[in-house]
Design a protein around this motif. Structure first.
Motif, short mmCIF file in Angstrom:
data_model
loop_
_atom_site.label_atom_id
_atom_site.label_comp_id
_atom_site.label_asym_id
_atom_site.label_seq_id
_atom_site.Cartn_x
_atom_site.Cartn_y
_atom_site.Cartn_z
N VAL A 113 -2.63 -12.37 1.60
CA VAL A 113 -2.53 -12.68 0.18
C VAL A 113 -1.13 -12.34 -0.33
O VAL A 113 -0.44 -11.50 0.24
N TYR A 114 -0.75 -13.02 -1.40
CA TYR A 114 0.55 -12.83 -2.04
C TYR A 114 0.31 -12.33 -3.45
O TYR A 114 -0.55 -12.85 -4.16
N LEU A 115 1.08 -11.33 -3.87
CA LEU A 115 0.91 -10.77 -5.20
C LEU A 115 1.34 -11.75 -6.28
O LEU A 115 0.64 -11.98 -7.26
N SER A 116 2.49 -12.37 -6.10
CA SER A 116 3.01 -13.33 -7.07
C SER A 116 3.89 -14.33 -6.33
O SER A 116 5.11 -14.17 -6.27
N PRO A 117 3.29 -15.37 -5.73
CA PRO A 117 4.06 -16.27 -4.87
C PRO A 117 5.17 -17.04 -5.58
O PRO A 117 6.07 -17.55 -4.92
N ASN A 118 5.14 -17.12 -6.89
CA ASN A 118 6.24 -17.78 -7.60
C ASN A 118 7.51 -16.94 -7.60
O ASN A 118 8.59 -17.48 -7.78
N TYR A 119 7.35 -15.63 -7.44
CA TYR A 119 8.51 -14.75 -7.54
C TYR A 119 8.69 -13.80 -6.37
O TYR A 119 9.70 -13.10 -6.31
N MET A 120 7.73 -13.75 -5.45
CA MET A 120 7.80 -12.81 -4.34
C MET A 120 7.45 -13.50 -3.03
O MET A 120 6.48 -14.25 -2.97
N LYS A 121 8.21 -13.21 -2.00
CA LYS A 121 7.96 -13.79 -0.69
C LYS A 121 6.99 -12.95 0.14
O LYS A 121 6.34 -13.44 1.04
N GLN A 122 6.88 -11.67 -0.16
CA GLN A 122 6.07 -10.78 0.65
C GLN A 122 4.58 -11.10 0.58
O GLN A 122 4.07 -11.49 -0.46
N HIS A 123 3.92 -10.89 1.71
CA HIS A 123 2.47 -10.99 1.72
C HIS A 123 1.91 -9.71 2.31
O HIS A 123 2.64 -8.91 2.89
N ILE A 124 0.61 -9.53 2.13
CA ILE A 124 -0.08 -8.38 2.71
C ILE A 124 -1.31 -8.92 3.42
O ILE A 124 -1.98 -9.82 2.91
N SER A 125 -1.59 -8.40 4.59
CA SER A 125 -2.76 -8.80 5.37
C SER A 125 -3.91 -7.86 5.04
O SER A 125 -3.76 -6.64 5.11
N LEU A 126 -5.05 -8.44 4.67
CA LEU A 126 -6.24 -7.66 4.36
C LEU A 126 -7.09 -7.53 5.61
O LEU A 126 -7.34 -8.53 6.29
N VAL A 127 -7.51 -6.31 5.91
CA VAL A 127 -8.38 -6.06 7.06
C VAL A 127 -9.50 -5.11 6.67
O VAL A 127 -9.35 -4.30 5.75
N VAL A 128 -10.64 -5.22 7.36
CA VAL A 128 -11.77 -4.30 7.21
C VAL A 128 -11.76 -3.37 8.40
O VAL A 128 -11.55 -3.81 9.54
N ALA A 129 -11.97 -2.08 8.14
CA ALA A 129 -12.04 -1.06 9.20
C ALA A 129 -13.46 -0.54 9.29
O ALA A 129 -14.04 -0.12 8.28
N GLU A 130 -14.01 -0.54 10.50
CA GLU A 130 -15.37 -0.05 10.73
C GLU A 130 -15.38 0.94 11.88
O GLU A 130 -14.47 0.97 12.70
N GLY A 131 -16.46 1.70 11.96
CA GLY A 131 -16.58 2.71 13.01
C GLY A 131 -15.58 3.84 12.78
O GLY A 131 -14.82 4.19 13.69
N LEU A 132 -15.60 4.40 11.59
CA LEU A 132 -14.61 5.41 11.22
C LEU A 132 -14.93 6.77 11.83
O LEU A 132 -16.08 7.16 11.95
N SER A 133 -13.87 7.47 12.21
CA SER A 133 -13.96 8.85 12.65
C SER A 133 -12.78 9.61 12.05
O SER A 133 -11.72 9.02 11.80
N VAL A 134 -12.99 10.89 11.82
CA VAL A 134 -11.94 11.70 11.22
C VAL A 134 -10.77 11.83 12.19
O VAL A 134 -10.94 12.20 13.35
N LYS A 135 -9.60 11.47 11.69
CA LYS A 135 -8.36 11.60 12.47
C LYS A 135 -7.19 11.46 11.50
O LYS A 135 -7.13 10.50 10.74
#
Length: 183
Positions: A113-135
């Motif tokens: 996803v892009y925060l503001s594609p009219n003014y910003m080139k950066q994107h961020i990849s959204l991921v889901v994390a499962e099977g969590l352990s403390v680390k």
């Protein structure tokens, strides 16, 4: 379908440690010309990741951190830059350990996803994390971040919470709630 405008020139107007401001001189297919300014990453090779940590089927983990843009603390998902040499899932695991104190057994890519594609080139990849352990891992945060577990069954309270204001976190939450969990 529309023909993309021709980029006649790119000029760097300003650069900081994190981004640069560029001017793009464009010619559109109808002959109109415009100069647009945009914020671009310092390097085209670096992107970012936002992680939706699933503690269980009904519990996500948020972090509370100071956001200098709004000069206040906000609630959102762990996120950060993908470092040189890391792939998406390595960066997600590192950021999750640094910001929330967990590692995950399994990551699933959702969308860029892009925060503001009219003014910003950066994107961020959204991921889901499962099977969590403390680390944990040492991060670059100036203070310890508060980890806030939140029940998806109480999603209405989250979307109206005055500190849950970041668009990228809203987008990730929508994906998890509608698509990932089949709501």
């Amino acid at each position: 379908m529309a023909t993309k405008p021709v980029i006649n020139s790119k000029k760097e107007l300003f650069a900081s440690r994190l981004f640069k401001v560029e001017a793009l001189d464009l010619t559109f297919s109808n002959g109109n010309t415009r100069t647009y300014e945009r914020i671009a990453p310092k390097s085209d090779g670096h992107t970012a990741v936002l992680i939706v940590p699933m503690l269980d089927d009904d519990t996500i983990l948020l972090i509370k951190e100071y956001s200098s843009g709004v000069e206040d603390y906000t609630l959102g998902f762990p996120k950060g830059a993908i470092d040189q040499g890391e792939d998406l899932y390595q960066a997600a695991d590192r950021e999750l350990m640094e910001e929330a104190g967990f590692s995950a057994k399994h990551y699933t890519y959702l969308k860029d996803v892009y925060l503001s594609p009219n003014y910003m080139k950066q994107h961020i990849s959204l991921v889901v994390a499962e099977g969590l352990s403390v680390k944990t891992a040492q991060g670059d945060e100036p203070e310890d971040l508060e980890v806030v577990p939140w029940k998806l069954s109480d999603i209405d309270a989250l979307i109206t919470h005055p500190q849950f204001i970041e668009c990228r976190s809203f987008a990730a939450l929508l994906f998890v709630w509608k698509k990932w969990l089949g709501k």
